[in-house]
Design a protein around this motif. Structure first.
Motif, short mmCIF file in Angstrom:
data_model
loop_
_atom_site.label_atom_id
_atom_site.label_comp_id
_atom_site.label_asym_id
_atom_site.label_seq_id
_atom_site.Cartn_x
_atom_site.Cartn_y
_atom_site.Cartn_z
N ARG A 126 1.03 -1.03 0.05
CA ARG A 126 -0.11 0.19 0.01
C ARG A 126 1.06 1.26 -0.11
NH1 ARG A 126 -2.38 3.80 -1.26
NH2 ARG A 126 -4.26 4.37 -0.48
N ASN A 177 -7.63 -10.94 3.01
CA ASN A 177 -8.25 -10.12 2.05
C ASN A 177 -9.00 -9.05 3.14
OD1 ASN A 177 -7.61 -10.81 -0.57
ND2 ASN A 177 -8.94 -12.52 -0.56
N GLY A 178 -9.29 -9.23 4.18
CA GLY A 178 -9.90 -8.26 5.14
C GLY A 178 -8.93 -7.19 5.30
N ARG A 180 -6.44 -6.20 3.52
CA ARG A 180 -6.22 -5.65 2.17
C ARG A 180 -7.32 -4.72 1.79
NH1 ARG A 180 -2.30 -7.61 -1.29
NH2 ARG A 180 -3.49 -6.73 -2.87
N ALA A 181 -8.50 -5.18 2.45
CA ALA A 181 -9.83 -4.09 1.96
C ALA A 181 -9.40 -2.69 3.09
CB ALA A 181 -11.14 -4.73 2.23
N GLY A 184 -7.45 -0.38 1.47
CA GLY A 184 -7.68 -0.04 0.32
C GLY A 184 -7.06 -0.73 -0.89
N GLY A 186 -7.19 -4.17 -3.44
CA GLY A 186 -8.16 -5.18 -3.74
C GLY A 186 -7.80 -6.46 -3.30
N GLY A 187 -8.60 -7.34 -3.58
CA GLY A 187 -8.57 -8.66 -3.13
C GLY A 187 -7.91 -9.67 -3.63
#
Length: 452
Positions: A126, A177-178, A180-181, A184, A186-187
């Motif tokens: 990120r 993935n939570g 990552r979300a 901001g 993407g999964g």
């Protein structure tokens, strides 16, 4: 360069990385150190000005989730516990690492261990930062070192690793993935090992090539085998552990005293067997001491027992069938209980080691030239037991079986012989010196920044 260390887990997960942090600082790099809250004092004594990051690892290891649910006979409860432990503290690590990066105005590199690597990798992605990870055992697919006892051959070994990666991805995919979300991002449908490989991330293999020589040829420069990491003498002096013991050493079984009394005990007889399980939870300290005492009586040896993160107070009294304390337990001349000890000082004064198979303790015992009984709990510990067995310098048993009649004595009988001792001494002499290993790991971290 500025390197932000994101180090969570037990002391064995954190301390080797602190050696790299000190080496980077010695070279003139700026190092910002975040560690598990309960290990802030440890890093602070090294002068690293640490900040708390993630969750208290001692509390996690002592929780019902780890001590009860992960060992449940009920498969659903066990899987739920494994999933919860795999992502424990991820939210705290993400928010803490972001805040740390903001506080220092960014960084060139995020350096992490294996635990929390998914979060550190996502934060680095990120923020557009380079990433380096320190692995204290093989954790990526290969055809050389099997993660499962009894599996042999390159094809079968690689297949087991591939299956293991799929299982872990199944346990952590939703949580990762939570994260990552929340950042901001993407999964993803691709597990972390493949993403790190494709991104060219550096994954330092901080263990000795003498135990897994085939990996040197299989893995390239992005996964360099550096040797086992350890603090130098000056750093250990700052920890206050350059004597025989740090703090109270036991003064006798369950008593209190200083390092001088332990030195006297060590000098007053043959070199003992060292017994210590570090941060691993000993389910019944009294039963363990009884097993150690019985093994010592059977084999005519002495034992030095390090309590580690466990509470051995009162464990020097034998337990009756109703759980009440009864007659006095181990003979203090035969069995000595201490607190934390400096392995580099104490283990060379011993003749063998009984330990949990953590990478750090394994390395310390090997450097001291000791054969070992690995009483493993989980994770990489059975693997280290297998590697020591294959090298002819150790045996492995499940930790929970060591308190069963005759198990510990039988295991010690297998390693307390002249041939095994000679092999252990020879292997210890072939290990990469700790200062060279730390320097190589620091080189790898710098290369990650340069290649970003």
């Amino acid at each position: 360069m500025r390197h932000v260390m994101a180090l969570v887990g037990s002391r064995g997960d954190v301390q080797p990385a602190l050696a790299v942090a000190l080496e980077l600082r010695r070279r003139g790099h700026e190092v910002v150190t975040g560690v598990a809250p309960n290990l802030v004092p440890l890093a602070g004594r090294l002068g690293l000005d640490p900040v708390p990051l993630g969750i208290d690892s001692a509390a996690l290891l002592g929780s019902d989730l780890v001590r009860r649910d992960m060992r449940s006979a009920h498969p659903v409860r066990r899987v739920r516990a494994l999933r919860a432990v795999a992502s424990a503290g991820w939210d705290e690590l993400r928010t803490g690492l972001l805040a740390l990066l903001d506080d220092v105005g960014g960084a060139d590199t995020v350096v992490t261990g294996l635990l929390g690597q998914e979060v550190a990798a996502a934060v680095a992605e990120r923020r557009g930062l380079a990433m380096a990870a320190l692995h204290y055992c093989p954790v990526r697919a290969n055809g050389v070192v099997s993660p499962v006892s009894g599996v042999r051959g390159p094809r079968a070994t690689r297949a087991v690793w591939t299956l293991g990666e799929r299982v872990r991805w199944g346990l952590t995919r939703r949580a990762e993935n939570g994260q990552r979300a929340a950042l901001g991002l993407g999964g993803t449908r691709v597990h972390l090992p493949a993403r790190l490989r494709d991104a060219g991330a550096v994954e330092v293999q901080a263990y000795d090539p003498a135990l897994a020589p085939g990996l040197v040829g299989e893995w390239g420069p992005r996964r360099p085998l550096t040797g086992f990491l350890a603090l130098d003498d000056d750093a250990r002096a700052r920890l206050g552990e350059t004597g025989s013991a740090s703090g109270a050493d036991g003064g006798g079984v369950g008593g209190t005293g200083g390092s001088a009394s332990l030195d006297a005990w060590l000098d007053d007889g043959e070199p003992p067997v060292y017994v210590g399980f570090g941060s691993m939870p000993v389910a019944d300290p009294a039963a363990l001491l009884a097993a150690v005492d019985a093994a010592c009586a059977d084999l005519g040896v002495r034992a030095l027992v390090s309590a580690g993160w466990n509470d051995f107070s009162g464990a020097d009294r034998a337990r009756g069938a109703d759980g009440a304390t009864g007659a006095p337990g181990p003979d203090a001349k035969r069995v000595r209980v201490v607190g934390a000890v400096d392995h580099a000082v104490v283990l060379p004064r011993c003749r063998a080691a009984v330990h949990h198979g953590g990478a750090g303790t394994t390395a310390a015992a090997l450097r001291a030239g000791l054969p070992a009984v690995v009483g493993w709990y989980s994770a990489d510990q059975p693997m280290w037991g297998d590697l020591l067995r294959d090298a002819g310098v150790g045996v492995a048993r499940r930790a929970s079986t060591l308190t069963e009649p005759g198990v510990l004595a039988g295991a010690l009988t297998e390693v307390l012989d002249d041939a095994t001792a000679a092999r252990a001494a020879a292997l210890g002499g072939r290990l990469v010196p700790a200062d060279r290993a730390v320097a190589a790991a620091a080189d790898a971290v710098v290369s990650a920044s340069a290649g970003a």
